[in-house]
Scaffold this active site. Structure first.
Site, PDB file in Angstrom:
ATOM      1  N   LYS A 114     -25.666 -14.973  -9.128  1.00  0.00           N
ATOM      2  CA  LYS A 114     -26.618 -13.858  -9.084  1.00  0.00           C
ATOM      3  C   LYS A 114     -26.212 -12.994  -7.896  1.00  0.00           C
ATOM      4  CE  LYS A 114     -31.549 -12.812  -9.194  1.00  0.00           C
ATOM      5  NZ  LYS A 114     -31.522 -11.738  -8.236  1.00  0.00           N
ATOM      6  N   CYS A 118     -28.015  -3.296  37.506  1.00  0.00           N
ATOM      7  CA  CYS A 118     -27.613  -2.645  38.760  1.00  0.00           C
ATOM      8  C   CYS A 118     -28.446  -1.407  39.077  1.00  0.00           C
ATOM      9  CB  CYS A 118     -26.134  -2.287  38.725  1.00  0.00           C
ATOM     10  SG  CYS A 118     -25.769  -0.895  37.651  1.00  0.00           S
ATOM     11  N   GLU A 144     -23.907 -18.381 -14.003  1.00  0.00           N
ATOM     12  CA  GLU A 144     -23.036 -17.460 -13.255  1.00  0.00           C
ATOM     13  C   GLU A 144     -23.741 -17.035 -11.969  1.00  0.00           C
ATOM     14  OE1 GLU A 144     -23.375 -14.986 -16.672  1.00  0.00           O
ATOM     15  OE2 GLU A 144     -24.228 -13.316 -15.537  1.00  0.00           O
ATOM     16  N   CYS A 197     -24.332   1.763  30.861  1.00  0.00           N
ATOM     17  CA  CYS A 197     -24.266   1.755  32.316  1.00  0.00           C
ATOM     18  C   CYS A 197     -22.795   2.005  32.635  1.00  0.00           C
ATOM     19  CB  CYS A 197     -24.704   0.387  32.837  1.00  0.00           C
ATOM     20  SG  CYS A 197     -24.246   0.124  34.548  1.00  0.00           S
ATOM     21  N   ASP A 235       0.816  -1.215   0.000  1.00  0.00           N
ATOM     22  CA  ASP A 235       0.000   0.000   0.000  1.00  0.00           C
ATOM     23  C   ASP A 235       0.854   1.272   0.000  1.00  0.00           C
ATOM     24  OD1 ASP A 235      -2.071  -1.685   0.041  1.00  0.00           O
ATOM     25  OD2 ASP A 235      -2.787  -1.183   2.062  1.00  0.00           O
ATOM     26  N   LYS A 247     -33.105 -19.249  -7.761  1.00  0.00           N
ATOM     27  CA  LYS A 247     -33.003 -18.625  -6.437  1.00  0.00           C
ATOM     28  C   LYS A 247     -32.646 -19.657  -5.379  1.00  0.00           C
ATOM     29  CE  LYS A 247     -34.904 -14.900  -5.525  1.00  0.00           C
ATOM     30  NZ  LYS A 247     -34.411 -13.534  -5.300  1.00  0.00           N
ATOM     31  N   CYS A 284     -30.083   0.966  34.414  1.00  0.00           N
ATOM     32  CA  CYS A 284     -29.475  -0.312  34.076  1.00  0.00           C
ATOM     33  C   CYS A 284     -30.380  -1.454  34.560  1.00  0.00           C
ATOM     34  CB  CYS A 284     -28.090  -0.430  34.724  1.00  0.00           C
ATOM     35  SG  CYS A 284     -27.374  -2.069  34.501  1.00  0.00           S
ATOM     36  N   CYS A 298     -20.837  -2.954  37.943  1.00  0.00           N
ATOM     37  CA  CYS A 298     -22.137  -3.554  37.618  1.00  0.00           C
ATOM     38  C   CYS A 298     -21.905  -5.043  37.351  1.00  0.00           C
ATOM     39  CB  CYS A 298     -22.713  -2.860  36.389  1.00  0.00           C
ATOM     40  SG  CYS A 298     -24.102  -3.720  35.638  1.00  0.00           S
ATOM     41  N   ASP A 314     -25.861 -10.300  -5.095  1.00  0.00           N
ATOM     42  CA  ASP A 314     -26.870  -9.661  -4.258  1.00  0.00           C
ATOM     43  C   ASP A 314     -26.411  -8.245  -3.938  1.00  0.00           C
ATOM     44  OD1 ASP A 314     -29.199  -9.508  -2.935  1.00  0.00           O
ATOM     45  OD2 ASP A 314     -28.624 -10.777  -1.246  1.00  0.00           O
TER      46      ASP A 314
HETATM   47  S1  IVH Z   1     -28.772 -10.544 -16.029  1.00  0.00           S
HETATM   48  C1  IVH Z   1     -31.569  -8.864 -19.122  1.00  0.00           C
HETATM   49  N1  IVH Z   1     -26.980 -11.517 -14.416  1.00  0.00           N
HETATM   50  O1  IVH Z   1     -30.758  -9.662 -10.584  1.00  0.00           O
HETATM   51  C2  IVH Z   1     -30.710  -9.564 -18.161  1.00  0.00           C
HETATM   52  N2  IVH Z   1     -28.678 -10.139 -13.484  1.00  0.00           N
HETATM   53  O2  IVH Z   1     -33.599 -10.253 -10.222  1.00  0.00           O
HETATM   54  C3  IVH Z   1     -30.420  -8.709 -17.005  1.00  0.00           C
HETATM   55  N3  IVH Z   1     -28.437  -9.751 -11.055  1.00  0.00           N
HETATM   56  O3  IVH Z   1     -32.046  -6.848 -12.195  1.00  0.00           O
HETATM   57  C4  IVH Z   1     -30.011  -9.374 -15.769  1.00  0.00           C
HETATM   58  N4  IVH Z   1     -26.596 -10.952 -10.804  1.00  0.00           N
HETATM   59  O4  IVH Z   1     -29.802  -6.584 -10.928  1.00  0.00           O
HETATM   60  C5  IVH Z   1     -28.092 -10.765 -14.514  1.00  0.00           C
HETATM   61  N5  IVH Z   1     -25.291 -12.422 -13.117  1.00  0.00           N
HETATM   62  C6  IVH Z   1     -26.385 -11.675 -13.224  1.00  0.00           C
HETATM   63  C7  IVH Z   1     -26.954 -11.025 -12.110  1.00  0.00           C
HETATM   64  C8  IVH Z   1     -28.116 -10.262 -12.274  1.00  0.00           C
HETATM   65  C9  IVH Z   1     -27.506 -10.181 -10.209  1.00  0.00           C
HETATM   66  C10 IVH Z   1     -29.579  -8.905 -10.675  1.00  0.00           C
HETATM   67  C11 IVH Z   1     -29.898  -7.791 -11.647  1.00  0.00           C
HETATM   68  C12 IVH Z   1     -31.318  -8.022 -12.041  1.00  0.00           C
HETATM   69  C13 IVH Z   1     -31.835  -8.828 -10.909  1.00  0.00           C
HETATM   70  C14 IVH Z   1     -33.044  -9.624 -11.322  1.00  0.00           C
END
Ligand code: IVH
Length: 702
Positions: free
Chosen positions: A134, A437, A132, A452, A52, A340, A434, A457, A136
């Site tokens: 998804k 105590c 791939e 406290c 760094d 999901k 508290c 205590c 969050d």
């Molecule tokens: S593809 C038209 N790929 O999930 C295709 N979405 O529940 C567009 N998301 O609105 C989405 N990981 O914000 C895609 N690997 C991924 C994703 C992904 C997260 C989110 C995205 C989307 C939401 C849908």
């Protein structure tokens, strides 16, 4: 993104610039490219090449040169990420192509059904899929024109989002420039997700807690909240990361079809080469829906091992031509499907709130909810952290609440559902005395916690004892919470020193305390006397002194008692110790009672000395210059013991897999770290036996 030769050039260049105290203007472009390369290694590849401080030196050189020659500052300079001033309110912008959402599937049958539909819509029997993660986080769209990032927007309602360009420029994994024109791409809109990695999120909350601020609920909310912070400097501090997974629009100057824009997989590989973070490393490409299902299941089983939160997988039809044929409904593309993972949320009833007194006197409200099953665990208690959280979430006793429990994030209440109230709910009254105590509670300006401040205590004393004996402190097994409470109540232990003066005869008289238990307890207490001194420092429970700080302190001293002569300035000169921690340390060590306690512990035979003093961090040993990382669950060692062995032999423990890692020791159920290490040729991958052998070979007696 960069060729081997380029990487070698960058190495030579950084060695050269590191020796310089200033640069000349003809060198400016080379330094700019170098820093962009270093940012890419650090933020996209997760594999830094410089320390760094070295990076900071190069950054300062560039800044100084640009200050001397403002005419040479370009929008894509790494210095230009740093924003000046605040965002005005965010303006609304239209996405070039609406951001659709995804259809959801929940099990193998759903995916098999979707596979049939895909084949029908595409009009062919063989379809290649990609799978791939998804992510969050918060959806984002980026627009590039003439190789420059022009605009970034939040998802918004899918058609319009907020213009958050200035904040997106703070995200180091988003390239400000990319050589898109090299492939004829003149403009392009790409989609992705802004996330906060789990370790970054944990560090943010640790800092917020130390500063008396309320904690952020989860990485997803934290990411979307951060994108809307008005102060870009604050955004920069949050360590956001962006993963890009879809090109939604582009204009192409090449007449013939562009070979990179034929399939989803090739598209992402190209983005990856252009310096974007993408899912390619975690992606599967296959013709078999069964393999798709297996990949989804494997990730679900492994989700807690990933460095970021995912709530499922996304399966996509790979060929863009097939995607085109299949089209979309008004809500979602037909060529993509979200798988999901099992919910980690459930609703329950908030039955009552208890107020617990913490080790430092902080009053922690805890919601008692009707027990619910979430992700394989029964949750009955949920911390509410402080009074502000109760107010912000508008919680009442009797409310139906939505509870979430994600991997290593502790369970928390997402929100109450006030629409389900029937009038029988009652407000939560936060005590002003508290609960243990009965002393008046105090709230310091700028802090969220009521406290406290009676250090005698009994609740605090017990919590301090529990902390002292806990696994990460003195690790006195057989002296768990229940025993400590019992011994405290029967007057056998009043302070930590009493642990070492225990009347074992009296303990033998206690109900359910046989001779064997007494012997085990005796041995565990005896063993703890020789714990390394950082464990004692941590165990003392000094405010703001966590395990890392305790280790830093231990390395700097020969004996704990020396710390009474350290002032704030000297403490602040140590890595990671700021004024707040320093002040707390000075306060602790200037208290005579505490020094007296240390003297007593010394007389009782505890180790107060840093036995590795002066030859510590870089001391010579069989593992000097070697780096180690442990992953998966070990069966023959406790991980912390194994790590201590490595350090005792002069080795270093790394926090992640990188090209700097020499040995990865793999236990059961090792996850992504192992996969990553396999791709790097210089890492020795050992199982526990192999590690044991290495220890024995180094002459250690176990
Ligand atoms: S593809 C038209 N790929 O999930 C295709 N979405 O529940 C567009 N998301 O609105 C989405 N990981 O914000 C895609 N690997 C991924 C994703 C992904 C997260 C989110 C995205 C989307 C939401 C849908």
């Amino acid at each position: 993104m960069f060729s081997k030769e380029q990487e070698i050039n960058f190495n030579t260049l950084s060695a050269q610039f590191l020796k310089q105290e200033s640069i000349s203007s003809p060198e400016l472009n080379a330094l700019k490219d170098l820093i962009n390369y270093l940012d890419w290694r650090y933020y996209v590849q997760d594999d830094p090449v410089l320390a760094d401080q070295e990076y900071d030196h190069l950054f300062r050189l560039l800044k100084a040169a640009e200050e001397a020659h403002p005419e040479l500052v370009s929008a894509d300079s790494p210095t230009q990420r740093v924003a000046k001033g605040l965002n005005a309110a965010f303006t609304t912008v239209a996405h070039l192509v609406p951001m659709l959402s995804l259809e959801n599937s929940y099990n193998a049958a759903d995916l098999l059904e979707w596979d049939r539909k895909c084949k029908a819509f595409a009009g062919k029997e063989n379809i290649t899929y990609t799978v791939e993660p998804k992510y969050d986080g918060a959806g984002i769209s980026l627009y590039y024109e003439n190789d420059q990032l022009q605009r970034a927007a939040t998802r918004g309602d899918g058609v319009y989002g907020d213009d958050i360009t200035t904040n997106a420029r703070q995200i180091k994994s988003i390239p400000l420039t990319a050589n898109l024109s090299g492939k004829g791409v003149q403009s392009m809109e790409i989609r992705g997700e802004v996330i906060i990695k789990k370790n970054v999120f944990a560090a943010i909350n640790e800092k917020r807690l130390a500063a008396g601020l309320s904690i952020l609920a989860n990485p997803r909310n934290a990411a979307s909240g951060t994108l809307r912070i008005l102060d870009p400097a604050e955004v920069a501090k949050r360590g956001l990361h962006a993963v890009l997974y879809n090109i939604s629009y582009h204009t192409n100057q090449q007449q013939e079809d562009n070979e990179v824009l034929q399939s989803h997989y090739a598209t992402l590989q190209w983005l990856d080469q252009m310096g974007f973070a993408t899912p390619v490393k975690d992606m599967l490409r296959t013709d078999s829906i069964e393999a798709v299902i297996a990949h989804c299941a494997a990730f679900e089983a492994n989700r807690d091992e990933l460095p970021f939160e995912i709530d499922g997988m996304v399966v996509k039809v790979d060929l863009l031509a097939d995607q085109e044929t299949m089209g979309q409904t008004s809500h979602h593309p037909r060529w993509a499907m979200a798988y999901k993972f099992k919910a980690r949320q459930a609703t329950s009833k908030l039955e009552k709130v208890e107020f617990q007194v913490g080790r430092t006197g902080n009053i922690g409200p805890v919601a008692k909810i009707a027990p619910v099953h979430i992700g394989g665990v029964t949750v009955g208690s949920v911390s509410l952290f402080n009074e502000d959280v109760i107010r912000e979430k508008d919680l009442m006793i009797g409310d139906t609440v939505l509870v979430e429990r994600a991997g290593d994030v502790i369970p928390y209440i997402v929100k109450s559902l006030p629409e389900l109230r029937d009038g029988s709910e009652t407000p939560i009254i936060f005590p002003r005395q508290c609960p243990v105590c009965a002393d008046e509670l105090v709230k310091t300006e700028g802090e969220v916690a009521w406290r406290c401040i009676n250090i005698n205590c009994s609740a605090q004393v017990v919590e301090r004892l529990i902390h002292f004996a806990s696994k990460d402190a003195m690790d006195i097994r057989n002296l768990g919470d229940a025993n400590i409470k019992r011994f405290f109540e029967s007057g056998l232990i009043k302070g930590v020193q009493d642990i070492y003066k225990l009347d074992f005869e009296a303990i033998g008289q206690l109900n359910k305390f046989g001779a064997k238990s007494v012997d085990n307890l005796k041995a565990a207490i005896e063993h703890s006397k020789q714990q390394p001194v950082h464990r004692l420092i941590y165990g003392l429970g000094i405010r703001y002194v966590g395990e890392t700080t305790a280790k830093t302190l231990a390395k700097a001293i020969g004996d704990v008692r020396e710390l009474k002569d350290w002032n704030e300035e000297r403490l602040c000169s140590l890595e990671d110790i700021g004024p707040k921690v320093a002040q707390s340390l000075v306060q602790f060590f200037s208290n005579e009672d505490n020094i007296h306690l240390l003297e007593e512990l010394d007389l009782l035979g505890l180790n107060l000395k840093n036995t590795q003093h002066n030859n510590d961090a870089d001391h010579e040993g069989a593992f000097s210059g070697k780096t180690f990382l442990f992953t998966g669950s070990l069966s023959q060692f406790k991980r912390s013991d194994a790590e201590e062995q490595v350090e005792a032999l002069g080795g270093k423990i790394l926090s992640g897999v990188s090209s700097k890692l020499n040995y990865l020791v793999v236990g059961m159920d090792a996850g992504s770290k192992l996969e990553k290490a396999k791709k790097l040729s210089n890492i020795n991958i050992l199982n526990e036996e192999g590690f044991l052998k290495l220890l024995l070979d180094s002459g250690i007696s176990l």
